[in-house]
Every structure is written in C-alpha cells, then in structure tokens.
Design a protein around this motif. Structure first.
Motif, short mmCIF file in Angstrom:
data_model
loop_
_atom_site.label_atom_id
_atom_site.label_comp_id
_atom_site.label_asym_id
_atom_site.label_seq_id
_atom_site.Cartn_x
_atom_site.Cartn_y
_atom_site.Cartn_z
N ARG A 192 0.78 -1.17 0.08
CA ARG A 192 0.16 0.23 -0.15
C ARG A 192 0.92 1.35 -0.09
O ARG A 192 1.86 1.27 0.59
N THR A 193 0.38 2.41 -0.75
CA THR A 193 1.05 3.42 -0.53
C THR A 193 0.00 4.72 -0.08
O THR A 193 -1.20 4.30 -0.42
N GLY A 194 0.48 5.78 0.12
CA GLY A 194 -0.46 6.79 0.48
C GLY A 194 -0.83 7.58 -0.75
O GLY A 194 -2.10 8.38 -0.60
N ALA A 253 -5.13 7.32 -1.65
CA ALA A 253 -6.00 8.10 -0.87
C ALA A 253 -5.87 9.55 -0.85
O ALA A 253 -6.85 10.18 -0.76
N GLU A 254 -4.56 10.10 -1.29
CA GLU A 254 -4.50 11.53 -1.09
C GLU A 254 -5.09 12.05 -2.59
O GLU A 254 -5.86 13.08 -2.39
N ALA A 255 -5.01 11.12 -3.67
CA ALA A 255 -5.59 11.60 -4.80
C ALA A 255 -7.42 11.64 -4.81
O ALA A 255 -8.01 12.41 -5.13
N ALA A 257 -12.48 14.97 -3.49
CA ALA A 257 -13.67 14.28 -2.96
C ALA A 257 -14.77 15.31 -3.32
O ALA A 257 -16.00 14.73 -3.51
N GLY A 258 -14.57 16.63 -3.19
CA GLY A 258 -15.75 17.48 -3.25
C GLY A 258 -16.42 17.63 -4.71
O GLY A 258 -17.44 17.57 -4.79
N ALA A 289 -13.86 4.82 -0.89
CA ALA A 289 -13.10 5.28 -2.02
C ALA A 289 -11.60 4.90 -1.94
O ALA A 289 -11.03 4.46 -2.74
N GLU A 290 -11.33 5.61 -0.67
CA GLU A 290 -9.84 5.44 -0.60
C GLU A 290 -9.26 4.25 -0.56
O GLU A 290 -8.07 3.71 -1.02
#
Length: 405
Positions: free
Chosen positions: A316-318, A321-323, A328-329, A341-342
């Motif tokens: 796993r990488t971060g 999730a950051e993307a 998200a909005g 979704a993350e």
C-alpha cells in the motif's frame, strides 16, 4: 363458508409450516442442538395440526381408521404439544449479548412436560368418551358439547391453548423491550408472533362461548365456533409463521445480496491476487438460490477479503488516498463513502504492485479477522466492505488508481 375454503386456508398454512420444518430437519442431522430440536418439533406439530384440521383430510382419517372423529383428537393433541414447544421456543430466545439460557432450562422442561401430559390426558378423555356419528370437521365442538366427558375434553383443550397464547404473548412483549431500534426486522417478526398468539387466544374465547351455550342449552352461537374461531386460528397461525420466517427470509436475502455485491472486490483482491491460496467461488446456482449455506458463503468471502487486505498491506502507498481526498468534493464523496473510495483505490494499486513484484513495506499489518467484538462491529465492517466493492468502478477511484500506477 364452504369446506373447500377451509381446505385452502388450512392446507396453505400447513404447507408453509412444513416448508419451514424440512430445512431445519436436514440441518438437525448435520448440527444437532437442543434449540434446533425444539424448533423443528414445534413446526412439525403446528403443521400437522392444520393438516388434519382440513375438512378433506379430517374425513379421510375417520374413513381410513374406522374411528369416528379421530382427527379431532389428532388436531387438538397436536395443537397442545405445539403450545408447550412454542413456550419453550419463546423462553429460549435471548439477545446475542445475553445468550446464556441456563436459567430458563427448568421452565422449558416444565412447560414441555406439562403440555405433553395434557395431550395424553386429552387422549384418555377422548377415547373413553368414544364419540360416534358422521364426521363433523367444523361443528364437532358444539355438536358434542352435551357429553360431559367430551365437554371436559373441550374445555381442558381450550384452557391449555389459551394459557399458552397468553404466556407466549407476554414473553414476546418482554423480548420487544430488549430488541433495539437498529434491528427492525427482528422487531417486526416479534410483533407478528405476539399479535398472532393474541389472535389465537381470541379463537379460544370464541370457542368457549359457543361450547358453553351448546352445553347448557341456554343459547346457540354456533357461528363463533364454526366460523369465527377457525378463521381466528388460521389468521393467528399465519401471523406466527410470518413472524418466525420474516427475519430469517430477510437475513437470507441480505446475505445473498451482499455476497453477490462483494464479488468484484473478492475477484480483484483475492482471486487475482492469490488465486492458488483460496477456495473457488460458489457455483452460480448455489450463490443465487442456496438457503442454509448462504451465510457461510458470505462469511467465507468476508474473511478471504480481509485476509487479502492484510497480505496486500506491504504494497500500500499513500498516493491513491491523497488523490481521492483531493477531488472528494468534485465527486461528492464524504464520510464512509470517502473512506471506502480511498480503500478501493489503495487496494487496486496494491494488487498491481504485488503482481509487478514491487518492494514490500515492512510496516506491521493492521489487526486481522477476529478482532471484532460484537455483532454490531461485524455489521459495520460488512457494510464498509460492500461500499468498497461498489466503488471499485467509480471514476474517482479509477483515476486515483491510474495516476498511482
């Protein structure tokens, strides 16, 4: 109301009860237990009572055995035995967090023994009275109320059944106070069972009024015995069967739905990630129509998915999730949907990195299956996994997974 109508109603209720009885009988052979034995026996006697009460079957019993009105004894005896077993079922029921029924066992044994003895006493009274005459499936009670022995037989039966109905209704009401609002299916089932026993109690009241009038000769209200009473018993039994079957059917439908919804997630992170280390998926017909094994299939699928999540943790990488959070909005993602979704994007990237032989991260994996302490926790995890499965094809998830590839 014609006898054919009573045949239709009584045989329908009987078939519904036998339909619930047969799967439990098969399960009893595989995993026998006291509660399952009592439930299975209760369903059998309840179904049998309505089978013999159907006028066509009632007449056939007398003609086949040569014993006039014998079906009356079979019906009333079956109902009384069912009443004792139904009280035992009600006493055995407890919420999950209070699953110890040790304290109720003496009362369970007492009620079963009491009602079995009452059924035996009814048999002795009926056979000693030896009623004669043509078969009268709908009018036996008022026709025979003038016989002192049969009058005692009828009143004992009605008293025993009425007491059982009140007892079960009281227990059902007590159970309703213990079931939370977050379990609506169980609450509806309990309400139906409680209402059904009260309706069946009304059957007893109508019968006793008619029997007392016929025995004393003071009045005749045969309609209470011949029409109101039988229809009340059929309606009450239908409510009871519905109450017992509704939560089970809803659970099966929910398990089947979630099993199928989790298929894309299982295929992505279990089958494609480690195809030689997992059992094959259930055959389409089994996954679609199986009854007893659906819960097992779903549990197995959830365990395999959570095991795969742990095995993929080093990859796993971060980035995914950051993307996802960054847009998200734009995609209307928030709360549990955002977290799902993350997770979906992170798993897709981890599967690709594992397949490509990427370097493993030495960080410890999170706690695996078995960490959930309560049914509520398991329900939350299951709901979240379903969200992850649904969002695997979401544009934001695909974009984030593609950007991190």
């Amino acid at each position: 109301m014609s006898e054919s109508a009573y045949d239709a109603v009584y045989l329908t209720v009987s078939c519904a009860a036998y339909t619930m009885f047969l799967p439990r009988l098969l399960r009893l052979r595989v995993a026998p237990s006291g509660p399952l034995l009592i439930t299975t026996a209760a369903l059998f006697w309840g179904a049998t009572a309505f089978l013999f009460a159907a006028p066509t079957v009632y007449r056939a019993v007398g003609e086949t055995t040569g014993v006039p009105q014998l079906a009356t004894l079979l019906v009333y005896g079956s109902v009384i035995v069912y009443g004792g077993l139904a009280q035992a079922m009600a006493l055995m029921w407890t919420p999950t967090e209070r699953s110890d029924t040790t304290g109720a066992r003496p009362r369970i044994r007492r009620q079963i023994a009491l009602y079995t003895a009452l059924a035996a006493l009814l048999a002795v009274l009926f056979l000693s009275a030896a009623p004669t005459g043509p078969e009268t499936p709908l009018t036996f009670d008022v026709d025979q109320a003038g016989d002192p022995v049969l009058l005692v037989f009828l009143l004992l039966y009605q008293a025993g059944w009425f007491a059982a109905c009140l007892y079960i209704a009281a227990i059902g009401r007590r159970h309703l106070r213990l079931v939370g609002r977050d379990e609506p299916r169980l609450r509806r089932g309990l309400l139906a069972v409680t209402a059904g026993t009260l309706v069946c109690g009304a059957y007893g009241i109508a019968k006793v009024i008619a029997i007392a009038g016929a025995a004393s000769g003071a009045y005749r209200v045969d309609v209470l015995s011949n029409v109101v009473g039988p229809m009340a018993s059929a309606l009450g039994a239908a409510l009871i069967v519905t109450g017992f079957s509704y939560p089970v059917l809803c659970k099966w439908l929910a398990d089947r739905r979630d099993y199928r919804l989790l298929a894309p997630l299982w295929e992505a992170v279990v089958r494609d990630h480690a195809p030689r280390h997992v059992l094959s998926s259930a055959a389409p017909l089994l996954g679609r129509f199986s009854l007893g094994s659906t819960g097992f299939l779903l549990t197995r699928r959830i365990i395999e998915i959570t095991d795969a999540q742990r095995s993929l943790h080093p990859y796993r990488t971060g980035g995914p999730a950051e993307a996802i959070r960054g847009r998200a909005g734009e995609h209307g993602l928030s709360g549990p949907e955002l977290r799902a979704a993350e997770e979906a994007a992170g798993l897709l990237v981890a599967v690709r990195r594992a397949a490509a032989g990427a370097d493993r991260d030495v960080r410890p994996a999170p706690a695996g299956p078995g960490r959930l302490a309560t049914d509520a926790d398991a329900r939350v995890e299951r709901e979240q996994l379903v969200r992850v499965a649904r969002l695997l094809g979401h544009p934001a998830v695909r974009e984030a997974a593609g950007a991190s590839a």
